[in-house]
Design a protein around this motif. Structure first.
Motif, PDB file in Angstrom:
ATOM      1  N   GLU A 172     -17.671  11.567 -10.068  1.00 22.52           N
ATOM      2  CA  GLU A 172     -18.371  11.237  -8.831  1.00 22.52           C
ATOM      3  C   GLU A 172     -19.589  12.138  -8.626  1.00 22.52           C
ATOM      4  O   GLU A 172     -20.534  11.752  -7.938  1.00 22.52           O
ATOM      5  CB  GLU A 172     -17.413  11.337  -7.645  1.00 22.52           C
ATOM      6  N   ASP A 200       0.842  -1.187   0.000  1.00 21.05           N
ATOM      7  CA  ASP A 200       0.000   0.000   0.000  1.00 21.05           C
ATOM      8  C   ASP A 200       0.883   1.244   0.000  1.00 21.05           C
ATOM      9  O   ASP A 200       1.987   1.240   0.582  1.00 21.05           O
ATOM     10  CB  ASP A 200      -0.908   0.024   1.238  1.00 21.05           C
ATOM     11  N   LEU A 225      -5.160  -0.119 -12.180  1.00 15.48           N
ATOM     12  CA  LEU A 225      -6.228   0.141 -11.214  1.00 15.48           C
ATOM     13  C   LEU A 225      -6.439   1.643 -11.055  1.00 15.48           C
ATOM     14  O   LEU A 225      -5.518   2.441 -11.235  1.00 15.48           O
ATOM     15  CB  LEU A 225      -5.905  -0.452  -9.845  1.00 15.48           C
ATOM     16  N   ARG A 226      -7.675   2.002 -10.690  1.00 14.68           N
ATOM     17  CA  ARG A 226      -8.005   3.396 -10.384  1.00 14.68           C
ATOM     18  C   ARG A 226      -9.105   3.408  -9.326  1.00 14.68           C
ATOM     19  O   ARG A 226     -10.052   2.613  -9.390  1.00 14.68           O
ATOM     20  CB  ARG A 226      -8.493   4.117 -11.639  1.00 14.68           C
ATOM     21  N   GLU A 227      -8.991   4.327  -8.388  1.00 15.50           N
ATOM     22  CA  GLU A 227     -10.021   4.451  -7.354  1.00 15.50           C
ATOM     23  C   GLU A 227     -11.133   5.377  -7.835  1.00 15.50           C
ATOM     24  O   GLU A 227     -10.883   6.398  -8.483  1.00 15.50           O
ATOM     25  CB  GLU A 227      -9.420   4.991  -6.061  1.00 15.50           C
ATOM     26  N   ASN A 260     -17.448   1.879 -13.677  1.00 16.24           N
ATOM     27  CA  ASN A 260     -17.290   2.511 -12.363  1.00 16.24           C
ATOM     28  C   ASN A 260     -18.584   3.126 -11.843  1.00 16.24           C
ATOM     29  O   ASN A 260     -18.930   2.951 -10.667  1.00 16.24           O
ATOM     30  CB  ASN A 260     -16.178   3.563 -12.400  1.00 16.24           C
ATOM     31  N   TYR A 267     -14.938   6.686  -6.066  1.00 16.35           N
ATOM     32  CA  TYR A 267     -15.909   6.653  -4.965  1.00 16.35           C
ATOM     33  C   TYR A 267     -15.499   5.605  -3.920  1.00 16.35           C
ATOM     34  O   TYR A 267     -16.302   4.776  -3.480  1.00 16.35           O
ATOM     35  CB  TYR A 267     -17.318   6.390  -5.497  1.00 16.35           C
ATOM     36  N   SER A 268     -14.213   5.623  -3.569  1.00 16.54           N
ATOM     37  CA  SER A 268     -13.623   4.727  -2.566  1.00 16.54           C
ATOM     38  C   SER A 268     -13.697   3.253  -2.955  1.00 16.54           C
ATOM     39  O   SER A 268     -13.646   2.372  -2.099  1.00 16.54           O
ATOM     40  CB  SER A 268     -14.281   4.932  -1.190  1.00 16.54           C
ATOM     41  N   MET A 269     -13.818   2.981  -4.261  1.00 15.99           N
ATOM     42  CA  MET A 269     -13.806   1.625  -4.775  1.00 15.99           C
ATOM     43  C   MET A 269     -12.674   1.494  -5.789  1.00 15.99           C
ATOM     44  O   MET A 269     -12.330   2.465  -6.463  1.00 15.99           O
ATOM     45  CB  MET A 269     -15.154   1.271  -5.429  1.00 15.99           C
ATOM     46  N   SER A 270     -12.112   0.303  -5.896  1.00 15.34           N
ATOM     47  CA  SER A 270     -10.998   0.073  -6.809  1.00 15.34           C
ATOM     48  C   SER A 270     -11.500  -0.569  -8.097  1.00 15.34           C
ATOM     49  O   SER A 270     -12.253  -1.549  -8.055  1.00 15.34           O
ATOM     50  CB  SER A 270      -9.962  -0.837  -6.146  1.00 15.34           C
ATOM     51  N   HIS A 291     -16.492  -6.716  -7.782  1.00 17.62           N
ATOM     52  CA  HIS A 291     -17.309  -6.182  -6.694  1.00 17.62           C
ATOM     53  C   HIS A 291     -18.547  -7.047  -6.414  1.00 17.62           C
ATOM     54  O   HIS A 291     -19.454  -6.603  -5.701  1.00 17.62           O
ATOM     55  CB  HIS A 291     -17.704  -4.740  -7.007  1.00 17.62           C
ATOM     56  N   ASN A 350     -14.839  -5.722 -13.551  1.00 17.06           N
ATOM     57  CA  ASN A 350     -15.131  -4.919 -12.369  1.00 17.06           C
ATOM     58  C   ASN A 350     -16.450  -5.315 -11.710  1.00 17.06           C
ATOM     59  O   ASN A 350     -16.570  -5.285 -10.481  1.00 17.06           O
ATOM     60  CB  ASN A 350     -15.122  -3.436 -12.735  1.00 17.06           C
TER      61      ASN A 350
END
Length: 293
Positions: A104, A43, A82-84, A135, A86-89, A169, A165
């Motif tokens: 967002e 991280d 990867l890209r974040e 996303n 709304y606090s999701m990956s 999720h 994705n």
């Protein structure tokens, strides 16, 4: 970055930050940290407790290749995959537009409208037009546990990324992926409570003003709508009036450059009402919301 010199984590971060600044990165420190964390398989926050740790040659070799490609213009999100949002990956590849914080506001507008209507627990049916990486669809499905999402894209390779994705999720039972040019292949009787979208909205004349890594790396079908940038939004307004339930909402991202013009089009669109622009954190018009009659 010499191969023979002994380096610490902190030292290679400092060197890389300067190097990327010299090659035009506007977020050089962040880029350096994200790439190093990826190469180190940790991280990003862990780098701060490892500044004095030695950087082994195998790590430096992997990192050098990532930094070289970043300096040549490859976006960080494509390098790490990867890209974040709304606090999701989210998994991203060059087949899809890289999710951005501005988008967002589409989700925030959707959730605000649903909350105002007291429909948070309703079995809503929502279309995400031009889903890209998925996303928006995945974030909406996560926030609205009783909603069903239809995620639409014209590009099959984008839908494949979106599918990854959706599975990532665990939303396969609530997010349906459909290949379509807007609503062309959607069943004619299918109606939606809400339609959300981050469509192409950049005019071809703006191409020269965009960063090179955007123009050279991201898919043009997801960026450019036509000469003015309004072309897809105009089509979306017309088709949404036929696809929304009564009093349903279309919520779409747009560029501040065309916001006033698109607002006028929405205000005069047959079958639509209550057109309004919503501002982002920079107080720039970023989202159009318009209601079906």
């Amino acid at each position: 970055m010499s191969q023979s010199t002994s380096w610490t984590i902190g030292e290679i971060l400092e060197w890389t930050t300067d190097y990327l600044k010299q090659h035009g990165s506007t977020s050089a420190r962040l880029d350096a940290e994200v790439l190093l964390a990826h190469a180190r398989e940790c991280d990003r926050i862990e780098l701060y407790t490892a500044f004095k740790d030695p950087a082994e040659e195998s790590l430096r070799q992997a990192y050098r290749e990532l930094v070289k490609r970043r300096a040549e213009g490859t976006p960080v999100a494509y390098l790490v995959g990867l890209r974040e949002f709304y606090s999701m990956s989210f998994r991203v590849t060059p087949a899809v537009l890289i999710p951005r914080p501005e988008t967002e506001f589409v989700l925030i507008t959707l959730l605000d409208l649903i909350k105002t209507a007291g429909r948070q627990d309703d079995p809503l049916v929502i279309a995400d037009v031009g889903t890209g990486s998925g996303n928006l669809a995945c974030a909406a499905a996560t926030q609205l546990p009783n909603a069903k999402l239809v995620a639409i894209d014209i590009q099959q390779n984008a839908l494949e990324v979106a599918g990854e994705n959706v599975a990532r999720h665990q939303l396969n039972s609530r997010v349906q992926l459909v290949k379509s040019d807007l609503f062309a292949t959607i069943d004619a009787d299918q109606k939606f409570d809400y339609i959300i979208s981050n469509p192409p909205y950049i005019g071809l004349g703006e191409k020269s003003s965009l960063p090179h890594d955007v123009v050279d790396q991201e898919p043009h079908t997801a960026l450019f709508a036509g000469p003015t940038g309004e072309e897809i939004l105009q089509r979306l307004l017309v088709e949404s009036s036929q696809r929304l339930v009564r009093d349903g909402w279309l919520i779409s991202e747009l560029s501040p450059i065309i916001a006033d013009s698109v607002l006028r089009i929405a205000q005069n669109a047959d079958g639509m009402k209550n057109a309004e622009l919503m501002n982002d954190l920079s107080r720039q018009p970023r989202v159009l919301r318009v209601q079906n009659k």
